[in-house]
Scaffold this motif. Structure first.
Motif, short mmCIF file in Angstrom:
data_model
loop_
_atom_site.label_atom_id
_atom_site.label_comp_id
_atom_site.label_asym_id
_atom_site.label_seq_id
_atom_site.Cartn_x
_atom_site.Cartn_y
_atom_site.Cartn_z
N ASP A 96 -24.85 98.99 33.37
CA ASP A 96 -24.42 98.78 34.75
C ASP A 96 -25.35 97.80 35.48
OD1 ASP A 96 -22.27 100.44 34.45
OD2 ASP A 96 -23.22 102.18 35.41
N GLU A 99 -24.72 94.28 34.29
CA GLU A 99 -23.49 93.75 34.88
C GLU A 99 -23.68 93.37 36.35
OE1 GLU A 99 -20.68 96.82 34.13
OE2 GLU A 99 -20.59 96.42 31.96
N THR A 102 -25.75 90.17 36.53
CA THR A 102 -24.90 89.04 36.14
C THR A 102 -23.96 88.65 37.26
OG1 THR A 102 -24.98 89.76 33.82
CG2 THR A 102 -23.24 88.21 34.42
N ASP A 103 -23.33 89.65 37.87
CA ASP A 103 -22.41 89.39 38.98
C ASP A 103 -23.10 88.73 40.17
OD1 ASP A 103 -20.24 90.38 37.62
OD2 ASP A 103 -20.37 92.38 38.48
N ALA A 148 -23.46 94.16 26.98
CA ALA A 148 -23.34 93.63 28.34
C ALA A 148 -24.14 92.35 28.53
CB ALA A 148 -23.78 94.67 29.36
N ASP A 151 -22.43 88.26 28.84
CA ASP A 151 -22.08 87.52 30.04
C ASP A 151 -23.32 86.98 30.75
OD1 ASP A 151 -19.37 87.86 29.68
OD2 ASP A 151 -19.24 89.62 30.98
#
Length: 293
Positions: A96, A99, A102-103, A148, A151
């Protein structure tokens, strides 16, 4: 009146870099090592803490990941106020968190539903140190978290795995220089602009036992660059990956070209290991003040 008696403010305006990583209570790696390294390079270091650890020179006792919404808020607080010239990521602890980071860097939708500060994401260089494998060889993340990373690597200017981490990320055995080159090419295919596969874990499999060969490959390079440095006979290498990646990020924040920054830091790291801190009862930690001298 001497300069020291002058009450006039004389502030400095250094470049700014950001480290997104875990905290090392022993001070030898993680956020602590990153900030020391950035300071040694004349760069103002800011931080996003992803996890706290209870550890010392003898090992890690406990790891406690921080809530992802708090990670997001730390990031937003930094980029809203500072002109960040480069970002490096270290231990991200959970799928999590990977992610979310990355976002934030890409400016895409958030897992928590909050909006990123800059819709376009971070537009400077990003150095990804994929902290996946401990010095003991133990895997630090579950498979979902390892997956994960794809990305995040795709968003990276540079990814800096050691041989064990390159093996996890690419699924190929990395045990010599040729396989390190192949792994670097795999990472470029994942989307990274460049890869540096460090050779410190290739004991006895470099061209000579007394050297370390780091493999650098950029997307526009026809052939890799081999950075050769002396192998230091010591167990005091704690924080070496953190120091290397944060030193490269600091140099990028100063505006240096990527390949020149990589080659300089890869060679200087030997001196940081040679002059390691002899603290605690276990192996010591690398000395980032020996970098950029």
């Amino acid at each position: 009146m001497t300069d020291s008696d002058d009450a006039t403010a004389d502030p400095v305006r250094p470049p700014v870099a950001l480290t997104i990583a875990g905290s090392d209570s022993g001070g030898g790696a993680g956020i602590q090592a990153d900030l020391k390294t950035m300071t040694a390079h004349g760069v103002f270091g800011t931080s996003v803490v992803t996890a706290t650890t209870a550890q010392n020179t003898r090992g890690v006792v406990d790891v406690s990941p921080l809530p992802t919404d708090h990670v997001e808020r730390q990031y937003d607080a930094v980029v809203e106020d500072f002109d960040v010239g480069a970002v490096k990521t270290g231990m991200l602890a959970t799928a999590d968190t990977i992610e979310v980071v990355t976002d934030r860097l890409r400016g895409t939708g958030m897992a928590s539903g909050t909006e990123p500060s800059g819709a376009s994401g971070f537009d400077g260089p990003v150095v990804v140190d994929p902290v996946l494998v401990a010095e003991t060889g133990d895997r630090l993340l579950p498979p979902a978290a390892e997956d994960a990373y794809a990305d995040l690597i795709a968003a990276a200017t540079l990814v800096t795995p050691n041989a064990d981490e390159a093996s996890v990320l690419t699924g190929r055995e990395v045990d010599d220089v040729d396989s390190a080159v192949a792994a670097a090419r795999d990472l470029l295919e994942t989307g990274a602009d460049a890869a540096l596969v460090t050779g410190g874990h290739l004991d006895g499999r470099s061209p000579s036992d007394d050297s370390v060969v780091d493999v650098f490959l950029a997307a526009d390079d026809a052939a890799p660059t081999h950075v050769v440095s002396p192998r230091i006979d010591t167990a005091a290498t704690h924080g070496s990956g953190c120091a290397l990646s944060s030193a490269i990020a600091a140099r990028l924040a100063r505006g240096e070209p990527l390949e020149a920054a990589v080659e300089a830091v890869a060679r200087e790291l030997s001196d940081a290991i040679r002059g390691a801190y002899d603290v605690g009862d276990g192996p010591g930690a690398v000395n980032p003040t020996r970098l950029d001298r």
